[in-house]
Design a protein around this motif. Structure first.
Motif, mmCIF file in Angstrom:
data_model
loop_
_atom_site.group_PDB
_atom_site.id
_atom_site.type_symbol
_atom_site.label_atom_id
_atom_site.label_comp_id
_atom_site.label_asym_id
_atom_site.label_seq_id
_atom_site.Cartn_x
_atom_site.Cartn_y
_atom_site.Cartn_z
ATOM 1 N N LYS A 34 -7.140 33.949 -27.720
ATOM 2 C CA LYS A 34 -6.732 34.922 -26.700
ATOM 3 C C LYS A 34 -5.374 35.490 -27.084
ATOM 4 O O LYS A 34 -5.278 36.619 -27.541
ATOM 5 C CB LYS A 34 -6.716 34.275 -25.317
ATOM 6 C CG LYS A 34 -8.125 33.925 -24.826
ATOM 7 C CD LYS A 34 -8.182 33.706 -23.327
ATOM 8 C CE LYS A 34 -7.548 32.401 -22.895
ATOM 9 N NZ LYS A 34 -7.797 32.129 -21.444
ATOM 10 N N GLU B 157 -16.491 30.219 -20.591
ATOM 11 C CA GLU B 157 -17.157 31.378 -19.977
ATOM 12 C C GLU B 157 -18.380 30.951 -19.168
ATOM 13 O O GLU B 157 -18.578 31.402 -18.034
ATOM 14 C CB GLU B 157 -17.559 32.372 -21.069
ATOM 15 C CG GLU B 157 -16.406 32.952 -21.861
ATOM 16 C CD GLU B 157 -15.687 34.080 -21.113
ATOM 17 O OE1 GLU B 157 -16.024 34.322 -19.944
ATOM 18 O OE2 GLU B 157 -14.788 34.701 -21.721
ATOM 19 N N GLU C 222 -10.821 33.304 -16.596
ATOM 20 C CA GLU C 222 -11.364 34.248 -17.575
ATOM 21 C C GLU C 222 -11.608 35.615 -16.940
ATOM 22 O O GLU C 222 -11.354 36.652 -17.563
ATOM 23 C CB GLU C 222 -12.645 33.688 -18.190
ATOM 24 C CG GLU C 222 -12.496 32.285 -18.788
ATOM 25 C CD GLU C 222 -11.291 32.118 -19.684
ATOM 26 O OE1 GLU C 222 -10.898 33.095 -20.359
ATOM 27 O OE2 GLU C 222 -10.731 31.007 -19.721
ATOM 28 N N ALA C 223 -12.083 35.642 -15.692
ATOM 29 C CA ALA C 223 -12.304 36.914 -15.012
ATOM 30 C C ALA C 223 -10.991 37.643 -14.795
ATOM 31 O O ALA C 223 -10.917 38.882 -14.915
ATOM 32 C CB ALA C 223 -13.007 36.681 -13.671
ATOM 33 N N ARG D 79 -9.724 39.638 -17.631
ATOM 34 C CA ARG D 79 -10.337 40.964 -17.739
ATOM 35 C C ARG D 79 -9.864 41.897 -16.634
ATOM 36 O O ARG D 79 -9.827 43.115 -16.820
ATOM 37 C CB ARG D 79 -11.862 40.821 -17.692
ATOM 38 C CG ARG D 79 -12.456 40.061 -18.872
ATOM 39 C CD ARG D 79 -13.966 40.054 -18.859
ATOM 40 N NE ARG D 79 -14.509 39.293 -17.746
ATOM 41 C CZ ARG D 79 -14.793 37.987 -17.790
ATOM 42 N NH1 ARG D 79 -14.551 37.294 -18.900
ATOM 43 N NH2 ARG D 79 -15.305 37.373 -16.746
ATOM 44 N N ASP D 80 -9.504 41.339 -15.464
ATOM 45 C CA ASP D 80 -9.080 42.142 -14.320
ATOM 46 C C ASP D 80 -7.910 41.456 -13.621
ATOM 47 O O ASP D 80 -8.091 40.718 -12.654
ATOM 48 C CB ASP D 80 -10.251 42.324 -13.346
ATOM 49 C CG ASP D 80 -9.886 43.178 -12.133
ATOM 50 O OD1 ASP D 80 -8.792 43.786 -12.136
ATOM 51 O OD2 ASP D 80 -10.692 43.225 -11.180
#
Length: 281
Positions: free
Chosen positions: A40, A52, A75-76, A79-80
């Motif tokens: 990452k 994931e 993890e979400a 992304r956001d």
């Protein structure tokens, strides 16, 4: 205010974590291929197929069991990042670390955990930290204590270590994200404690402190999935914690450092020993 989480709801979360750990994490442990591990931000900050898959399964299970609740997964959120805003406003939000200690997991080291914190309008009201290898689950309910749940259902209360002199304290100290020159200052003062180490796994570090096996926890970077559940576990086990400037921890705080000790007097003594009058900018 929405009623606080109760023991039966917490049991639902604990059962979900045990099931997901078995089906999505342990079956992959020691079997990952190189293309299932990705960096990452650095070689030490990695994500795997297990992270994931576990997050997807935990999020789906929580939404099915608690319709209308929000889920903020590590993890979400990568992304956001806007998902973090839910922590201060949502009536019920689950903060999920699907695989804490991912670098250990990817290296074949059996020292990792799964964590979920329950947050209601900015307040942590429950926490669960599951050990997929030992199959024990540490639980905390705000105002109702902390305990360790064995695979056979036996429940053992958790209690932090008794206060003692700083020179006799054992600490888990992570200075990786402490800004300079404070990082150098703290590292130079670590001999004030009897011993120090770092396991690259906050899940197990908080469990050790809540069970009285270590006295001090010292962190700087405070992402909520790494700390919210463990912070409550430590507090409900009788411990005292605060940011480096003495202000109380909140899951919406991602900076300011966090120092955990057996009681307030111990906290002040360790603060003087490691930080003196300094605090991060």
């Amino acid at each position: 205010m929405t009623p606080l989480f109760d023991a039966s709801q917490l049991a639902t979360v604990a059962t979900l974590l045990r099931e997901v750990a078995a089906t999505e994490i342990m079956r992959r442990f020691g079997r990952l291929q190189r293309d299932q591990i990705h960096e990452k931000t650095s070689a030490f900050d990695v994500v795997t197929e297990a992270d994931e898959a576990a997050e997807r399964a935990i999020a789906a299970g929580l939404r099915a069991a608690f319709p209308g609740a929000d889920v903020v997964g590590e993890e979400a959120t990568g992304r956001d990042p806007a998902l973090l805003d839910l922590l201060g406003s949502s009536a019920l939000v689950f903060v999920v670390d699907p695989l804490d200690g991912t670098k250990n997991f990817a290296s074949g080291l059996p020292l990792f955990g799964v964590m979920v914190a329950v947050v209601q309008r900015g307040e942590v009201v429950a926490g669960v930290i599951h050990d997929p290898v030992g199959q024990t689950t540490a639980c905390a309910l705000r105002g109702q204590g902390a305990w360790l749940l064995a695979p056979d259902g036996q429940r053992t209360p958790l209690r932090v270590a008794a206060p003692q002199a700083v020179k006799q304290m054992h600490g888990i100290v992570s200075t990786n994200f402490v800004p300079e020159p404070l990082r150098t200052q703290v590292n130079a003062r670590l001999s004030s404690l009897a011993t120090t180490n770092w396991f690259r796994c906050a899940a197990h570090e908080y469990r050790l402190a809540a069970a009285g096996h270590v006295d001090v926890l010292f962190y700087n970077k405070l992402m909520p999935w790494d700390h919210a559940a463990g912070w409550l576990l430590h507090q409900e086990a009788g411990g005292y914690s605060a940011h480096f400037d003495g202000s109380p921890y909140r899951p919406t705080h991602t900076t300011g450092g966090l120092l955990c000790a057996p009681d307030r007097a111990s906290w002040a003594a360790v603060h003087r020993a490691l930080l003196g009058d300094a605090s991060p900018s």
